[in-house]
Design an enzyme around this catalytic site. Sequence first.
Site, short mmCIF file in Angstrom:
data_model
loop_
_atom_site.label_atom_id
_atom_site.label_comp_id
_atom_site.label_asym_id
_atom_site.label_seq_id
_atom_site.Cartn_x
_atom_site.Cartn_y
_atom_site.Cartn_z
N SER A 5 37.96 14.69 17.08
CA SER A 5 36.58 14.19 17.12
C SER A 5 36.35 13.12 18.18
O SER A 5 35.53 12.23 18.01
CB SER A 5 36.20 13.64 15.73
OG SER A 5 37.09 12.60 15.34
N ALA A 8 35.99 14.99 23.86
CA ALA A 8 36.12 16.43 24.13
C ALA A 8 35.64 17.25 22.94
O ALA A 8 34.85 18.19 23.09
CB ALA A 8 37.57 16.76 24.47
N LYS A 27 41.41 14.11 11.05
CA LYS A 27 42.33 13.72 9.97
C LYS A 27 42.07 12.34 9.39
O LYS A 27 42.61 12.01 8.34
CB LYS A 27 43.78 13.85 10.44
CG LYS A 27 44.21 12.93 11.57
CD LYS A 27 45.70 13.20 11.85
CE LYS A 27 46.20 12.38 13.01
NZ LYS A 27 47.63 12.60 13.27
N GLN A 39 38.72 1.39 27.08
CA GLN A 39 37.96 0.21 27.47
C GLN A 39 37.27 0.37 28.82
O GLN A 39 36.07 0.16 28.95
CB GLN A 39 38.89 -1.01 27.54
CG GLN A 39 39.40 -1.50 26.20
CD GLN A 39 40.29 -2.73 26.36
OE1 GLN A 39 40.59 -3.15 27.46
NE2 GLN A 39 40.72 -3.29 25.24
N GLU A 106 38.80 0.38 39.98
CA GLU A 106 40.10 0.23 39.32
C GLU A 106 41.21 0.71 40.25
O GLU A 106 40.94 1.26 41.33
CB GLU A 106 40.12 1.02 38.00
CG GLU A 106 39.13 0.47 36.98
CD GLU A 106 39.11 1.23 35.67
OE1 GLU A 106 38.51 0.73 34.71
OE2 GLU A 106 39.69 2.34 35.60
N HIS A 234 50.54 2.34 30.34
CA HIS A 234 49.56 1.40 30.89
C HIS A 234 50.29 0.11 31.21
O HIS A 234 51.05 -0.40 30.40
CB HIS A 234 48.43 1.14 29.89
CG HIS A 234 47.22 0.56 30.52
ND1 HIS A 234 47.18 -0.75 30.98
CD2 HIS A 234 46.00 1.09 30.80
CE1 HIS A 234 45.99 -0.98 31.50
NE2 HIS A 234 45.25 0.12 31.41
N ARG A 281 48.80 3.20 38.38
CA ARG A 281 49.46 2.68 37.18
C ARG A 281 50.97 2.92 37.15
O ARG A 281 51.72 2.08 36.65
CB ARG A 281 48.83 3.32 35.94
CG ARG A 281 47.42 2.83 35.69
CD ARG A 281 46.80 3.53 34.51
NE ARG A 281 45.45 3.04 34.29
CZ ARG A 281 44.63 3.49 33.36
NH1 ARG A 281 45.02 4.47 32.57
NH2 ARG A 281 43.42 3.00 33.23
N HIS A 342 50.52 5.12 26.98
CA HIS A 342 49.06 5.10 27.02
C HIS A 342 48.42 6.48 27.10
O HIS A 342 47.44 6.75 26.42
CB HIS A 342 48.62 4.26 28.21
CG HIS A 342 47.15 4.08 28.35
ND1 HIS A 342 46.38 3.44 27.39
CD2 HIS A 342 46.28 4.46 29.33
CE1 HIS A 342 45.12 3.43 27.78
NE2 HIS A 342 45.02 4.05 28.94
N GLU A 366 42.96 14.93 26.14
CA GLU A 366 44.33 14.51 26.44
C GLU A 366 45.39 15.51 26.01
O GLU A 366 46.46 15.58 26.60
CB GLU A 366 44.61 13.15 25.80
CG GLU A 366 45.90 12.51 26.28
CD GLU A 366 46.10 11.10 25.77
OE1 GLU A 366 47.22 10.56 25.92
OE2 GLU A 366 45.14 10.51 25.21
N ARG A 377 47.84 10.14 36.22
CA ARG A 377 46.37 10.12 36.11
C ARG A 377 45.76 8.95 36.84
O ARG A 377 46.20 7.81 36.70
CB ARG A 377 45.97 10.06 34.63
CG ARG A 377 44.47 9.87 34.41
CD ARG A 377 44.12 9.92 32.94
NE ARG A 377 44.62 8.79 32.19
CZ ARG A 377 43.95 7.64 32.01
NH1 ARG A 377 42.76 7.49 32.54
NH2 ARG A 377 44.47 6.68 31.29
#
Length: 516
Positions: A5, A8, A27, A39, A106, A234, A281, A342, A366, A377
């Site tokens: 939920s 996607a 679940k 975030q 970023e 991360h 990252r 992450h 994901e 990514r």
Amino acid sequence: MVIGSGIAGLSFALKVAQHGKVAIVTKTRIDETNTSYAQGGISSVTYAPDNFDKHIEDTLIAGDGLCDEEAVRLVVQEAPEKIKQLVEWGTQFDRKEDGSFDLHREGGHSEFRILHHKDNTGAEIQRALTTMVKNHPNITLLEKYFAIDLITPHHLGKIMEPWMKNNVCHGAYVLNIKTKQVETFLSKITMLATGGVGSVYQTTTNPLISTGDGIAMVFRAKGVIENMEFVQFHPTSLYNPAERPSFLITEAMRGFGGVLRTTDGQEFMHKYDPRGCLAPRDIVARAIDNELKITGDDYVYLDVTHKPAEEIRDHFPTIYEKCLSLGIDITRQMIPVVPAAHFLCGGIKVDLSGHTSIRNLYAAGECASSGLHGANRLASNSLLEGIVFADLAARDALARINKCDFNEQIPDWNDEGTTLPEEMVLITQSNKEVEQIMSNYVGIVRSNLRLQRAFDRLEVIYRETESLYQKSKVSQKICELRNKINVGYLIIKMARRRKESRGLHYNLDYPSKMEL
């Protein structure tokens, strides 16, 4: 049926619900998702001087040569339309006084292209989509329903292998957590949007329900899984050992001008990459990991104290309040940070329509491997991937569904002769062992010896857990443990198979990419 939920799952449900009935199985609560925890924001070309070619190039560079360029081009070009859709659904992105979007930048991005809502963008998107879903007459929301296994031909006694073309999904066996009964859910089309695998590791920014359920179910159903070795850590989660999951310190804070420092106040990122603190990252996480090994410290600092206090509080209110609750005023004090598991860049292999190797089964977000991320990514491409591939899958599913039928021959779940586990401590202890094995041996830096040791240790836990599973009535706890073991096995197996260091996979025995 939609399992999951987040962005996607909910956006797929909203698209297909215009044409038929949809059940969403989740679940816990509808809003307990990786999306809610995001975030930073969602990336999209919005204004000049940015353009599609720049976003594509940044994504390809971050992916270290393993992206599917067609998938990258498709996602980047679809992005502006999907942002428009999110706004129409009620998402409120931050804007400037003139009404234009307030864009962040970023690590790895050559331009300002990150749309955001303060520092809780994911929660804002989740709020808007949840409202839409709850008010849709064609959508049935089933919270506290845990999908155990996909229903495929092997439940009818047929032997299936990944290379076979006649594998098909008929739905799923689902545990009603309230009644503790396993129910048979038949569906013409099934969408897996089950999120990531962060809970396989001790330190993670993911909600603890991120146990790789969708990936494990497809693996057991003989579907194709790929690129599991590329687990993104991360670089900056808040160092607070008493808290799990770890609180994320968004990459946008480095885009804002935050500087990484050792505990004695020295900058260090320039030693590892000319982009410094705005390097991708994988490079930043490995650099921090290396600095910690050199110094023996438990954390490094992220410093924004040189920025105006009011701007810090305005841009990062959630982080400001969180740190203040721990006695850290980030306008005057540096933030202790440490890398944490992450995001998974691999997963269930899907084509450019979001379709898996199993007929009538889609995956997005994901849990899916679309080719967008490659070996690493690019920041803020994850929410974008989820909504773009959900849309692509919805279009394909709507074209396919009238050719699909329910399979009424599926047997009900049979747990005759099983009992409740006598000692829950066995499940709890095995969970901890899996997390320790993965963190110690299959983390940011790996080696052939560490991977072999992880494989050997995990195999013992696998045998013990399968034996317990066969004798036990199913519960969420034992199913999640089983899924985590499957996911751990896949990460180790694919990490051992890759005889190079690339992107997020760094092996000391093949130090071709970054000498540390």
